[in-house]
Design a protein around this motif. Structure first.
Motif, PDB file in Angstrom:
ATOM      1  N   TYR A 132       0.924  -0.975   0.027  1.00 34.54           N
ATOM      2  CA  TYR A 132       0.051  -0.286   0.247  1.00 34.54           C
ATOM      3  C   TYR A 132       0.762   1.264   0.167  1.00 34.54           C
ATOM      4  CZ  TYR A 132      -3.743  -3.070   0.850  1.00 34.54           C
ATOM      5  OH  TYR A 132      -5.003  -4.092   0.875  1.00 34.54           O
ATOM      6  N   LYS A 133       1.971   1.376   0.541  1.00 36.33           N
ATOM      7  CA  LYS A 133       2.839   2.235   0.482  1.00 36.33           C
ATOM      8  C   LYS A 133       3.418   2.733  -0.778  1.00 36.33           C
ATOM      9  CE  LYS A 133       4.780   3.034   5.259  1.00 36.33           C
ATOM     10  NZ  LYS A 133       6.025   2.935   6.124  1.00 36.33           N
ATOM     11  N   SER A 134       3.363   1.609  -1.684  1.00 37.94           N
ATOM     12  CA  SER A 134       3.995   1.811  -3.166  1.00 37.94           C
ATOM     13  C   SER A 134       2.779   2.446  -4.100  1.00 37.94           C
ATOM     14  CB  SER A 134       4.344   0.411  -3.667  1.00 37.94           C
ATOM     15  OG  SER A 134       5.298  -0.123  -2.676  1.00 37.94           O
ATOM     16  N   ILE A 135       1.599   2.751  -3.602  1.00 34.66           N
ATOM     17  CA  ILE A 135       0.567   3.077  -4.307  1.00 34.66           C
ATOM     18  C   ILE A 135       0.386   4.541  -4.254  1.00 34.66           C
ATOM     19  CG2 ILE A 135      -0.340   0.974  -4.947  1.00 34.66           C
ATOM     20  CD1 ILE A 135      -2.569   1.678  -2.977  1.00 34.66           C
ATOM     21  N   SER A 136      -0.531   5.277  -4.823  1.00 35.32           N
ATOM     22  CA  SER A 136      -0.653   6.664  -4.859  1.00 35.32           C
ATOM     23  C   SER A 136      -1.794   7.355  -4.102  1.00 35.32           C
ATOM     24  CB  SER A 136      -0.936   7.332  -6.337  1.00 35.32           C
ATOM     25  OG  SER A 136       0.032   7.032  -7.406  1.00 35.32           O
ATOM     26  N   GLY A 137      -2.969   6.285  -4.187  1.00 32.53           N
ATOM     27  CA  GLY A 137      -4.348   6.801  -3.422  1.00 32.53           C
ATOM     28  C   GLY A 137      -5.139   5.529  -3.422  1.00 32.53           C
ATOM     29  N   ILE A 138      -6.145   5.807  -2.556  1.00 31.65           N
ATOM     30  CA  ILE A 138      -7.035   4.542  -2.478  1.00 31.65           C
ATOM     31  C   ILE A 138      -8.513   4.971  -2.490  1.00 31.65           C
ATOM     32  CG2 ILE A 138      -7.939   2.690  -0.578  1.00 31.65           C
ATOM     33  CD1 ILE A 138      -5.382   2.980   0.514  1.00 31.65           C
ATOM     34  N   VAL A 139      -9.446   4.252  -3.219  1.00 31.92           N
ATOM     35  CA  VAL A 139     -10.782   4.557  -2.978  1.00 31.92           C
ATOM     36  C   VAL A 139     -11.537   3.568  -2.170  1.00 31.92           C
ATOM     37  CG1 VAL A 139     -13.163   4.639  -4.535  1.00 31.92           C
ATOM     38  CG2 VAL A 139     -10.863   5.671  -5.118  1.00 31.92           C
ATOM     39  N   ALA A 140     -12.104   4.066  -1.208  1.00 33.28           N
ATOM     40  CA  ALA A 140     -12.735   2.859  -0.238  1.00 33.28           C
ATOM     41  C   ALA A 140     -14.289   3.076  -0.631  1.00 33.28           C
ATOM     42  CB  ALA A 140     -12.773   3.502   1.289  1.00 33.28           C
ATOM     43  N   VAL A 141     -14.933   1.932  -0.811  1.00 31.07           N
ATOM     44  CA  VAL A 141     -16.287   1.797  -1.025  1.00 31.07           C
ATOM     45  C   VAL A 141     -17.385   2.456   0.364  1.00 31.07           C
ATOM     46  CG1 VAL A 141     -16.291  -0.001  -2.493  1.00 31.07           C
ATOM     47  CG2 VAL A 141     -16.555  -0.472  -0.396  1.00 31.07           C
ATOM     48  N   SER A 142     -16.742   2.730   1.519  1.00 29.85           N
ATOM     49  CA  SER A 142     -17.519   2.652   2.438  1.00 29.85           C
ATOM     50  C   SER A 142     -16.669   3.457   3.504  1.00 29.85           C
ATOM     51  CB  SER A 142     -18.049   1.634   3.031  1.00 29.85           C
ATOM     52  OG  SER A 142     -17.045   0.650   3.848  1.00 29.85           O
ATOM     53  N   LYS A 143     -17.243   4.083   4.516  1.00 32.30           N
ATOM     54  CA  LYS A 143     -16.633   4.568   5.705  1.00 32.30           C
ATOM     55  C   LYS A 143     -15.838   3.613   6.708  1.00 32.30           C
ATOM     56  CE  LYS A 143     -19.684   8.723   5.933  1.00 32.30           C
ATOM     57  NZ  LYS A 143     -20.537   9.532   6.732  1.00 32.30           N
ATOM     58  N   LEU A 158      -3.877   9.600  -0.053  1.00 35.54           N
ATOM     59  CA  LEU A 158      -5.211  10.267  -0.596  1.00 35.54           C
ATOM     60  C   LEU A 158      -6.129   9.079  -0.557  1.00 35.54           C
ATOM     61  CD1 LEU A 158      -6.488  12.643  -1.394  1.00 35.54           C
ATOM     62  CD2 LEU A 158      -6.068  11.874  -3.548  1.00 35.54           C
ATOM     63  N   HIS A 159      -7.038   9.227   0.472  1.00 36.26           N
ATOM     64  CA  HIS A 159      -8.134   8.025   0.595  1.00 36.26           C
ATOM     65  C   HIS A 159      -9.460   8.422   0.898  1.00 36.26           C
ATOM     66  CE1 HIS A 159      -8.747   4.292   3.331  1.00 36.26           C
ATOM     67  NE2 HIS A 159      -9.335   4.246   2.142  1.00 36.26           N
ATOM     68  N   GLU A 160     -10.220   8.289  -0.339  1.00 34.03           N
ATOM     69  CA  GLU A 160     -11.654   8.922  -0.409  1.00 34.03           C
ATOM     70  C   GLU A 160     -12.701   7.675  -0.490  1.00 34.03           C
ATOM     71  OE1 GLU A 160     -13.717  11.802  -3.806  1.00 34.03           O
ATOM     72  OE2 GLU A 160     -11.784  12.176  -3.120  1.00 34.03           O
ATOM     73  N   VAL A 161     -13.820   8.100   0.241  1.00 39.93           N
ATOM     74  CA  VAL A 161     -14.892   7.184   0.176  1.00 39.93           C
ATOM     75  C   VAL A 161     -16.028   7.546  -0.995  1.00 39.93           C
ATOM     76  CG1 VAL A 161     -17.184   6.578   1.472  1.00 39.93           C
ATOM     77  CG2 VAL A 161     -14.684   6.859   2.586  1.00 39.93           C
ATOM     78  N   ILE A 162     -15.980   6.487  -1.929  1.00 36.35           N
ATOM     79  CA  ILE A 162     -16.943   6.628  -3.031  1.00 36.35           C
ATOM     80  C   ILE A 162     -17.733   5.224  -3.041  1.00 36.35           C
ATOM     81  CG2 ILE A 162     -17.269   6.838  -5.345  1.00 36.35           C
ATOM     82  CD1 ILE A 162     -14.577   8.315  -5.599  1.00 36.35           C
ATOM     83  N   PRO A 163     -18.980   5.216  -3.008  1.00 30.18           N
ATOM     84  CA  PRO A 163     -19.837   4.235  -2.845  1.00 30.18           C
ATOM     85  C   PRO A 163     -19.831   3.259  -4.033  1.00 30.18           C
ATOM     86  CG  PRO A 163     -21.245   6.060  -3.106  1.00 30.18           C
ATOM     87  CD  PRO A 163     -19.804   6.622  -2.862  1.00 30.18           C
ATOM     88  N   VAL A 164     -20.189   2.218  -4.034  1.00 26.57           N
ATOM     89  CA  VAL A 164     -20.415   1.219  -5.204  1.00 26.57           C
ATOM     90  C   VAL A 164     -21.579   1.730  -6.043  1.00 26.57           C
ATOM     91  CG1 VAL A 164     -21.167  -1.016  -6.031  1.00 26.57           C
ATOM     92  CG2 VAL A 164     -19.660  -0.692  -4.296  1.00 26.57           C
ATOM     93  N   GLN A 348     -17.759  11.122  -9.190  1.00 24.82           N
ATOM     94  CA  GLN A 348     -16.990  11.135  -8.088  1.00 24.82           C
ATOM     95  C   GLN A 348     -15.514  10.446  -8.433  1.00 24.82           C
ATOM     96  OE1 GLN A 348     -20.353   9.553  -5.668  1.00 24.82           O
ATOM     97  NE2 GLN A 348     -19.132  10.231  -4.040  1.00 24.82           N
ATOM     98  N   TYR A 349     -15.724   9.549  -9.037  1.00 22.40           N
ATOM     99  CA  TYR A 349     -14.195   8.828  -9.422  1.00 22.40           C
ATOM    100  C   TYR A 349     -13.461   9.904 -10.305  1.00 22.40           C
ATOM    101  CZ  TYR A 349     -14.379   4.076  -7.487  1.00 22.40           C
ATOM    102  OH  TYR A 349     -14.476   3.123  -6.693  1.00 22.40           O
TER     103      TYR A 349
END
Length: 362
Positions: A132-143, A158-164, A348-349
């Motif tokens: 995970y330290k090797s990537i730029s960002g994460i999209v989480a499907v939920s809180k 950079l870690h953002e919540v965007i739902p399915v 949102q994506y």
């Protein structure tokens, strides 16, 4: 913007189906989207763009130089701005390919579950932390997915919540009602979906209401084991295995109840789809289910592993007046239309990708 998505294999599973729908939505918005499938699969994904099928051996998922090189070659030709891994296996392939071949582009991980439930030792945690330290960002499907990740690892991305996101059909098509009650389960046959507990609940229901039916839609490694359990419990006359289907709700009767006794979940798209189809939902309170199912408002939320409460909730639905049930289904449908519609999620994506790319310019 050019976007490349890595998925495990062509299969009727949530991450792959969502990647296909999201890819098409982004294409409609004017972006270039391609997909890479790592392993073989027998399902035709609903993606209209270019798909590169590597057909690698899944037993080599921790070391596959040929696959890492193939990903690099695809990137050289396509030159994407964003490379997104849609699961744990795809994350490994993406990270190793980038480190070994040094290709450019922002890398994103789709955090579609509760990662902490899969990490059971310090070495596994450290290995995942390195990935995970090797990537730029994460999209989480939920809180819930985001909080689990941030509690597990000390660093921040950079870690953002965007739902399915879900496709909302212009016309809802369901099958004619069957004798009640009709339970439906839509999902892969994996340990997370907890089919043995589903069958336990159904067996008890059948003793109370002998006309009950259970429809199971999906495929997966534990299907045969589940079929054997159905035979052992003498339930074959009341249980149907319908396989994977590109439009599972086309197989669902109007009077069905969606039942999800899962052990682990991220944000199940099938719940949002049930909301749109006005099918009541009974689900265990795991992962981000409670971000969709609000007890007696949008559905029936049951404490995890409480099979008695799940049975009581099913029986409650069968005894509700039409007006009372319609009120809950109205609220559920409205929630899905306002929060989960695919085009809204795709925007949102797009915003997340733009912010990720902007980091280099500031």
């Amino acid at each position: 913007m050019r976007i490349l998505m890595l998925i495990q294999r062509p299969q009727a599973r949530g991450a792959e189906l969502f990647a296909s729908h999201l890819g098409d939505a982004l294409i409609e918005m004017g972006h270039e989207v391609r997909m890479i499938t790592l392993f073989e699969g027998g399902f035709d994904l609903p993606f209209s763009g270019t798909t590169h099928r590597l057909n690698r051996n899944s037993s080599h998922r921790f070391f596959d130089y040929g696959a890492w090189k193939a990903i690099h070659q695809i990137l050289l030709n396509f030159n994407p701005d964003i490379v997104q891994a849609m699961g744990a296996d795809t994350l490994k392939f993406m990270v190793f390919s980038k480190i070994i071949f040094g290709w450019k582009g922002k890398t994103v991980f789709y955090n579609g579950s509760v990662i902490g439930r899969y990490i059971r030792s310090k070495p596994v945690r450290l290995f995942n932390q390195w990935l995970y330290k090797s990537i730029s960002g994460i999209v989480a499907v939920s809180k819930a997915s985001q909080l689990d990740f941030e509690n597990l690892f000390s660093f921040r991305l950079l870690h953002e919540v965007i739902p399915v996101g879900i496709l909302i059909p212009e016309k809802i098509s369901l099958k004619a009602p069957l004798p009640e009650p009709v339970l439906v389960h839509i999902g892969g046959f994996t340990f997370e979906k907890n089919h043995p507990e589903l069958l336990q609940v159904f067996s008890t229901l059948l003793a109370i209401k002998p006309d009950s039916k259970l429809l199971m839609i999906g495929e997966g490694p534990l299907r045969r084991q589940t079929e054997e359990l159905v035979e052992k419990k003498d339930l074959a006359h009341a249980v149907s295995f319908l396989g994977a289907h590109p439009d599972p709700f086309a197989l669902v009767p109007k009077n069905a109840i969606l039942v999800l006794p899962s052990k682990i979940e991220g944000m199940p798209a099938v719940i949002g789809e049930a909301f749109i189809h006005r099918i009541p939902v009974v689900a265990y309170d795991v992962g981000a289910v409670s971000e969709l199912v609000v007890a007696h408002q949008t559905g029936w939320l049951v404490p995890a592993n409480d099979s008695i409460k799940m049975l009581e909730s099913i029986l409650e639905i069968t005894e509700l007046s039409e007006n009372s049930l319609s009120g809950i289904l109205d609220a559920a449908e409205q929630f899905a239309r306002e929060n989960l519609e695919l085009k809204r999620v795709a925007m949102q994506y797009e915003g997340f990708y733009s912010r990720l790319l902007f980091v280099d310019k500031t």
